[in-house]
Enzyme design. Structure first.
Site, PDB file in Angstrom:
ATOM      1  N   GLY A  16      22.455   9.656 -31.822  1.00  0.00           N
ATOM      2  CA  GLY A  16      22.716   8.339 -32.400  1.00  0.00           C
ATOM      3  C   GLY A  16      21.878   7.209 -31.843  1.00  0.00           C
ATOM      4  N   ASN A  18      19.349   5.613 -33.219  1.00  0.00           N
ATOM      5  CA  ASN A  18      19.196   4.568 -34.238  1.00  0.00           C
ATOM      6  C   ASN A  18      20.517   3.839 -34.470  1.00  0.00           C
ATOM      7  OD1 ASN A  18      16.528   4.088 -35.381  1.00  0.00           O
ATOM      8  ND2 ASN A  18      16.528   6.267 -35.817  1.00  0.00           N
ATOM      9  N   MET A  90      22.040  14.568 -40.697  1.00  0.00           N
ATOM     10  CA  MET A  90      21.218  15.696 -41.121  1.00  0.00           C
ATOM     11  C   MET A  90      21.834  16.534 -42.239  1.00  0.00           C
ATOM     12  SD  MET A  90      18.617  15.026 -39.372  1.00  0.00           S
ATOM     13  CE  MET A  90      17.594  16.438 -39.693  1.00  0.00           C
ATOM     14  N   ARG A  91      22.612  15.889 -43.095  1.00  0.00           N
ATOM     15  CA  ARG A  91      23.182  16.573 -44.263  1.00  0.00           C
ATOM     16  C   ARG A  91      22.673  15.892 -45.523  1.00  0.00           C
ATOM     17  NH1 ARG A  91      26.539  20.183 -43.226  1.00  0.00           N
ATOM     18  NH2 ARG A  91      27.175  20.371 -45.373  1.00  0.00           N
ATOM     19  N   LEU A  93      23.373  14.497 -49.045  1.00  0.00           N
ATOM     20  CA  LEU A  93      24.534  13.994 -49.782  1.00  0.00           C
ATOM     21  C   LEU A  93      24.457  14.470 -51.232  1.00  0.00           C
ATOM     22  CD1 LEU A  93      24.445  10.354 -48.401  1.00  0.00           C
ATOM     23  CD2 LEU A  93      26.055  12.168 -47.757  1.00  0.00           C
ATOM     24  N   HIS A 109      13.620   7.059 -42.144  1.00  0.00           N
ATOM     25  CA  HIS A 109      12.905   8.339 -42.240  1.00  0.00           C
ATOM     26  C   HIS A 109      11.637   8.266 -41.408  1.00  0.00           C
ATOM     27  CE1 HIS A 109      11.709  12.160 -43.900  1.00  0.00           C
ATOM     28  NE2 HIS A 109      10.513  11.654 -44.139  1.00  0.00           N
ATOM     29  N   SER A 136       9.964   4.702 -42.261  1.00  0.00           N
ATOM     30  CA  SER A 136      10.317   3.948 -43.458  1.00  0.00           C
ATOM     31  C   SER A 136      11.832   3.811 -43.544  1.00  0.00           C
ATOM     32  CB  SER A 136       9.848   4.680 -44.727  1.00  0.00           C
ATOM     33  OG  SER A 136       8.471   4.963 -44.687  1.00  0.00           O
ATOM     34  N   ASP A 145      14.541  11.545 -49.950  1.00  0.00           N
ATOM     35  CA  ASP A 145      13.603  10.558 -49.403  1.00  0.00           C
ATOM     36  C   ASP A 145      12.794   9.883 -50.502  1.00  0.00           C
ATOM     37  OD1 ASP A 145      14.493  11.177 -46.804  1.00  0.00           O
ATOM     38  OD2 ASP A 145      13.024  12.790 -46.619  1.00  0.00           O
ATOM     39  N   GLU A 174      11.264   2.852 -35.099  1.00  0.00           N
ATOM     40  CA  GLU A 174      12.496   2.974 -35.877  1.00  0.00           C
ATOM     41  C   GLU A 174      13.556   2.029 -35.326  1.00  0.00           C
ATOM     42  OE1 GLU A 174      13.955   6.990 -36.311  1.00  0.00           O
ATOM     43  OE2 GLU A 174      11.936   7.770 -36.575  1.00  0.00           O
TER      44      GLU A 174
END
Length: 188
Positions: A16, A18, A90-91, A93, A109, A136, A145, A174
């Site tokens: 976590g 970010n 990391m899933r 949606l 990303h 981005s 993405d 980021e």
């Protein structure tokens, strides 16, 4: 009279970092109202709890994607979230979930989209001989993405870079970019 800060839920799967940068820069534009994860053991959840943030964790294993996403959606709505910030979540949606939150899900990303969608972005940029890489922030759509790019930060690829050294420099960008772009987009 200024508007109240937007209520943002952050979805994570790991440490976590970010999410931590989003929490550190919350203020007049947005407030973090929930940190949720698909991994109950995610280190970022412990950090969030230590900061006094509300957390939610549920593994999708054994219950299936529809039930998992229904539970996440309920937690988001119970927290009063208006926006979702994906931060190392990391899933993928489902299209149905994205449709329910259309225009209100953002993601960070680690590439200069539209280049290098998906995984292994740093190694791919180095292998292609690119002069630069970056990150981005984009709106999430049903296309991986593929949503509108809201902001980018660029870093040079150095001659001796590895995927790990490049990733470290991109991650620093980021942490700078994501809170600034989130603050801007929630004010639209």
């Amino acid at each position: 009279m200024s508007a109240a800060p937007a209520r943002v839920a952050v979805l994570i799967s790991g440490r976590g970092s970010n999410m931590q940068s989003l929490v550190a820069r919350q203020g007049d534009a947005y407030r973090i109202v929930l940190v949720a994860s698909d991994k109950p053991e995610a280190a970022g959840l412990a950090w969030a709890r230590d900061q006094g943030l509300t957390t939610f964790a549920l593994s999708p294993r054994g219950i299936g994607k529809p039930a998992y996403e229904a539970a996440i959606d309920a937690a988001l709505r119970d927290a009063g979230a208006e926006w979702i910030a994906l931060a190392g979540y990391m899933r993928l949606l489902s299209d149905e979930f994205v449709a329910q939150w259309r225009g209100r899900i953002v993601n960070i990303h680690p590439s200069l989209l539209p280049r290098y969608k998906g995984l292994d972005t740093h190694a791919r940029a180095i292998a292609a001989g690119d002069a630069s890489a970056g990150c981005s922030v984009h709106l999430v759509t049903e296309e991986l993405d593929g949503g509108e790019v809201l902001g980018q930060a660029e870093v040079p690829i150095l001659p001796d870079d590895t995927a790990d050294t490049l990733a470290a420099r991109v991650l620093a960008e980021e942490h700078r970019l994501y809170p600034a772009v989130l603050a801007e987009v929630v004010r639209r």
